[in-house]
Design a protein around this motif. Structure first.
Motif, PDB file in Angstrom:
ATOM      1  N   PHE A  41     -14.816   5.460   2.356  1.00 31.49           N
ATOM      2  CA  PHE A  41     -14.976   4.301   1.478  1.00 31.49           C
ATOM      3  C   PHE A  41     -15.026   2.991   2.252  1.00 31.49           C
ATOM      4  O   PHE A  41     -14.818   1.918   1.678  1.00 31.49           O
ATOM      5  N   GLY A  42     -15.335   3.060   3.535  1.00 28.91           N
ATOM      6  CA  GLY A  42     -15.348   1.856   4.349  1.00 28.91           C
ATOM      7  C   GLY A  42     -16.378   0.835   3.928  1.00 28.91           C
ATOM      8  O   GLY A  42     -16.225  -0.359   4.192  1.00 28.91           O
ATOM      9  N   LEU A  43     -17.452   1.266   3.284  1.00 27.46           N
ATOM     10  CA  LEU A  43     -18.502   0.338   2.863  1.00 27.46           C
ATOM     11  C   LEU A  43     -18.426   0.009   1.376  1.00 27.46           C
ATOM     12  O   LEU A  43     -19.291  -0.710   0.860  1.00 27.46           O
ATOM     13  N   ALA A  44     -17.417   0.534   0.679  1.00 29.68           N
ATOM     14  CA  ALA A  44     -17.313   0.304  -0.766  1.00 29.68           C
ATOM     15  C   ALA A  44     -17.177  -1.181  -1.068  1.00 29.68           C
ATOM     16  O   ALA A  44     -16.619  -1.957  -0.285  1.00 29.68           O
ATOM     17  N   LYS A  45     -17.686  -1.572  -2.232  1.00 25.87           N
ATOM     18  CA  LYS A  45     -17.722  -2.983  -2.613  1.00 25.87           C
ATOM     19  C   LYS A  45     -17.363  -3.106  -4.088  1.00 25.87           C
ATOM     20  O   LYS A  45     -17.761  -2.267  -4.909  1.00 25.87           O
ATOM     21  N   LEU A  46     -16.602  -4.137  -4.435  1.00 29.78           N
ATOM     22  CA  LEU A  46     -16.323  -4.385  -5.842  1.00 29.78           C
ATOM     23  C   LEU A  46     -17.595  -4.831  -6.538  1.00 29.78           C
ATOM     24  O   LEU A  46     -18.334  -5.673  -6.027  1.00 29.78           O
ATOM     25  N   GLY A  47     -17.853  -4.268  -7.718  1.00 26.72           N
ATOM     26  CA  GLY A  47     -19.069  -4.563  -8.450  1.00 26.72           C
ATOM     27  C   GLY A  47     -18.996  -5.878  -9.208  1.00 26.72           C
ATOM     28  O   GLY A  47     -17.961  -6.550  -9.230  1.00 26.72           O
ATOM     29  N   ILE A  74       0.852  -1.176   0.000  1.00 29.92           N
ATOM     30  CA  ILE A  74       0.000   0.000   0.000  1.00 29.92           C
ATOM     31  C   ILE A  74       0.894   1.235   0.000  1.00 29.92           C
ATOM     32  O   ILE A  74       1.837   1.344   0.779  1.00 29.92           O
ATOM     33  N   SER A  75       0.584   2.166  -0.888  1.00 29.13           N
ATOM     34  CA  SER A  75       1.470   3.311  -1.100  1.00 29.13           C
ATOM     35  C   SER A  75       1.313   4.410  -0.053  1.00 29.13           C
ATOM     36  O   SER A  75       2.150   5.297   0.045  1.00 29.13           O
ATOM     37  N   ALA A  76       0.220   4.381   0.713  1.00 26.75           N
ATOM     38  CA  ALA A  76      -0.017   5.439   1.691  1.00 26.75           C
ATOM     39  C   ALA A  76       1.068   5.451   2.764  1.00 26.75           C
ATOM     40  O   ALA A  76       1.664   4.419   3.089  1.00 26.75           O
ATOM     41  N   VAL A  88      -8.351   1.884   3.398  1.00 30.38           N
ATOM     42  CA  VAL A  88      -6.942   1.999   3.024  1.00 30.38           C
ATOM     43  C   VAL A  88      -6.709   1.427   1.635  1.00 30.38           C
ATOM     44  O   VAL A  88      -6.028   2.019   0.796  1.00 30.38           O
ATOM     45  N   LEU A  89      -7.296   0.257   1.364  1.00 28.21           N
ATOM     46  CA  LEU A  89      -7.128  -0.371   0.054  1.00 28.21           C
ATOM     47  C   LEU A  89      -7.685   0.493  -1.060  1.00 28.21           C
ATOM     48  O   LEU A  89      -7.017   0.785  -2.058  1.00 28.21           O
ATOM     49  N   MET A  90      -8.917   0.913  -0.903  1.00 24.11           N
ATOM     50  CA  MET A  90      -9.595   1.655  -1.965  1.00 24.11           C
ATOM     51  C   MET A  90      -8.876   2.966  -2.282  1.00 24.11           C
ATOM     52  O   MET A  90      -8.572   3.267  -3.440  1.00 24.11           O
ATOM     53  N   LEU A  91      -8.617   3.748  -1.253  1.00 20.59           N
ATOM     54  CA  LEU A  91      -8.059   5.074  -1.503  1.00 20.59           C
ATOM     55  C   LEU A  91      -6.572   5.039  -1.829  1.00 20.59           C
ATOM     56  O   LEU A  91      -6.017   6.047  -2.281  1.00 20.59           O
ATOM     57  N   SER A  92      -5.927   3.911  -1.608  1.00 23.01           N
ATOM     58  CA  SER A  92      -4.539   3.780  -2.035  1.00 23.01           C
ATOM     59  C   SER A  92      -4.449   3.405  -3.507  1.00 23.01           C
ATOM     60  O   SER A  92      -3.438   3.653  -4.164  1.00 23.01           O
ATOM     61  N   GLU A 107     -13.756  -2.190   7.837  1.00 21.65           N
ATOM     62  CA  GLU A 107     -13.957  -0.938   7.102  1.00 21.65           C
ATOM     63  C   GLU A 107     -12.661  -0.143   7.000  1.00 21.65           C
ATOM     64  O   GLU A 107     -12.403   0.516   5.993  1.00 21.65           O
ATOM     65  N   PHE A 108     -11.850  -0.206   8.055  1.00 21.72           N
ATOM     66  CA  PHE A 108     -10.544   0.456   8.031  1.00 21.72           C
ATOM     67  C   PHE A 108      -9.689  -0.089   6.886  1.00 21.72           C
ATOM     68  O   PHE A 108      -9.076   0.655   6.121  1.00 21.72           O
ATOM     69  N   LEU A 109      -9.662  -1.411   6.753  1.00 27.78           N
ATOM     70  CA  LEU A 109      -8.857  -2.042   5.704  1.00 27.78           C
ATOM     71  C   LEU A 109      -9.356  -1.680   4.311  1.00 27.78           C
ATOM     72  O   LEU A 109      -8.582  -1.363   3.412  1.00 27.78           O
TER      73      LEU A 109
END
Length: 457
Positions: A233-239, A70-72, A133-137, A128-130
């Motif tokens: 983006f804690g609730l974001a989901k892959l479509g 993760i780049s963050a 971090v994944l999404m916004l990275s 949600e934390f994970l």
């Protein structure tokens, strides 16, 4: 665009977020090990605002290939405590399902940041934390908030974002103090168009697509110049990918914004986000909350209150925010309402794609309303009322004219009223045509590309 080349599906199993030990969260003698993910663990799952308690723990639906970093940036708890003056009350910005948010300044750079600290007894948890971090990275767009870094120090979980000086859209729409000026029409359309572009990036540019799942006014943050950015983006989901039409998941989100088919079945698609966008767009147009318990019976749910008015041309003007005081283009209002109406259709299949919404709103945002011009154009038209000459522009109506409760000019002749009804119908029809025309052009473009490829082969 392969944003998630290593993502797969299946159950989540294991995650390593550093090698911190101990429970005091103040491991100061060494920095946190960078977050390297082999597999993602569901962690401390917590229910969100809407949740189905009977469902089992769901998997995140992601797996990261070995060695993907993760780049963050990583921060120690000590660094973030120093940045926020030990989380003092005067640095407190707000609180959500994840936890409290504080303003801070990084000692190393002096940069202003927003620090979000996980509440271990809150609505969201380590999962949600994970995901955040994944999404916004991995996702980067001008209309998505920028994640600067995170802290996984001991049992502490914190996220560090760029600071948004104007707060959230909710702060500028609802419960305004008397001294705070309401957003003007042009700014509202600009915010709507920018937020739609953020969703378009998630739906159409990310691969596989990302479903935001928690689109609401409090999650739209505003940078300088009211530039909107999607956050949380804690609730974001892959479509869905391939021949799948939806992903099945536990119901999570916020009451009043959640699409009806998702709330009833747990079947999630990008059209679920389009519905939520329609609710927020209605908030921008009407100035009302998605759910407002202080309103009377029949008016507490924004969508339920607004829907019947879409079918009555004479009531469309009543949907505008009274705080706008008539300072908006009437044709623009009709077109905006047409877009909102299409987004909140009961049937998901009848809602437009977000790309079509972006096309329509980009046009609306480009048609800037100038109160001075509108007043000048109406200055030659006067009506006599009660022995007094009334300037048609003194109050009410986006065109700078006087309007009664039904949205018709008070001194309209029958012929004028007929013309005005025709203008309304024409404006709504134009808005409905934008999406169809855009889809047709895109199909033609894709077909042209295919033909050229076939010919060259």
């Amino acid at each position: 665009m392969g944003c998630f080349p290593c993502f797969g599906s299946g159950d989540v199993e294991e995650l390593s977020v550093g090698n911190g030990k101990g429970g005091n969260g103040r491991r100061e003698e060494q920095p946190v090990v960078p977050l390297t993910i082999d597999r993602v663990n569901s962690g401390l799952d917590k229910p969100s605002t809407i949740s189905n308690p009977s469902s089992r723990k769901e998997s995140i639906g992601l797996k990261i290939g070995s060695g993907v970093n993760i780049s963050a940036q990583t921060f120690t708890f000590r660094e973030l405590a120093a940045a926020t003056k030990n989380f003092r009350p005067e640095c407190f910005l707000g609180e959500g399902g994840f936890g409290r948010v504080y303003k801070g300044h990084l000692e190393s750079t002096g940069q202003a940041v927003a620090v979000k600290q996980l509440d271990r007894n809150g609505l969201q948890g380590n999962r949600e934390f994970l995901v955040e971090v994944l999404m916004l990275s991995l996702l980067h767009h001008p209309n998505l908030v920028n994640l600067i870094g995170y802290c996984a120090d001991g049992d502490q979980r914190l996220l560090v974002y760029e600071f948004m000086p104007l707060g959230s859209l909710e702060d500028h729409l609802h419960d305004l103090p008397p001294e705070k000026e309401s957003l003007d029409w042009n700014t509202r359309m600009k915010i709507a168009a920018g937020a739609a572009r953020g969703l378009e990036y998630l739906h159409d540019k990310a691969s596989p697509p990302v479903i935001y799942r928690d689109f609401k006014s409090s999650n739209i943050l505003l940078d300088k110049g009211f530039h909107p950015k999607l956050s949380d983006f804690g609730l974001a989901k892959l479509g869905p990918v391939g021949d799948k039409s939806h992903v099945s998941t536990r119901v999570m989100g916020t009451y009043g914004y959640c699409a009806p088919e998702y709330a009833m079945t747990g079947q999630l698609t990008v059209k679920s986000d389009v519905y939520s966008f329609g609710v927020v767009f209605l908030e921008l147009i009407t100035g009302r909350k998605a759910i407002d318990s202080t309103k009377g019976h029949g008016e507490q749910n924004l969508v339920s209150w607004a829907r019947p008015m879409f079918n009555d041309r004479r009531k469309l003007a009543k949907l505008s925010d009274p705080r706008l005081q008539g300072r908006y283009p009437m044709r623009g209002l009709y077109q905006a309402l047409a877009v909102a109406s299409m987004c909140i259709q009961e049937e998901a299949a009848t809602r437009p794609l977000i790309a079509d919404v972006v096309t329509a709103l980009s046009y609306l945002a480009s048609q800037a309303y100038d109160p001075a011009t509108a007043l000048a154009s109406a200055s030659g038209h006067r009506s006599s009322r009660g022995g007094r000459a009334v300037e048609k522009g003194e109050d009410g109506g986006g065109s700078g004219r006087r309007w009664d409760v039904d949205g018709l000019e008070k001194d309209d002749s029958p012929r004028d009223a007929t013309n005005k009804d025709f203008d309304r119908e024409k404006a709504v029809a134009e808005a409905k045509m934008w999406g169809a025309n855009w889809r047709e052009k895109r199909r033609a473009s894709e077909q042209g590309s295919f033909d050229a490829t076939s010919a060259s082969g």
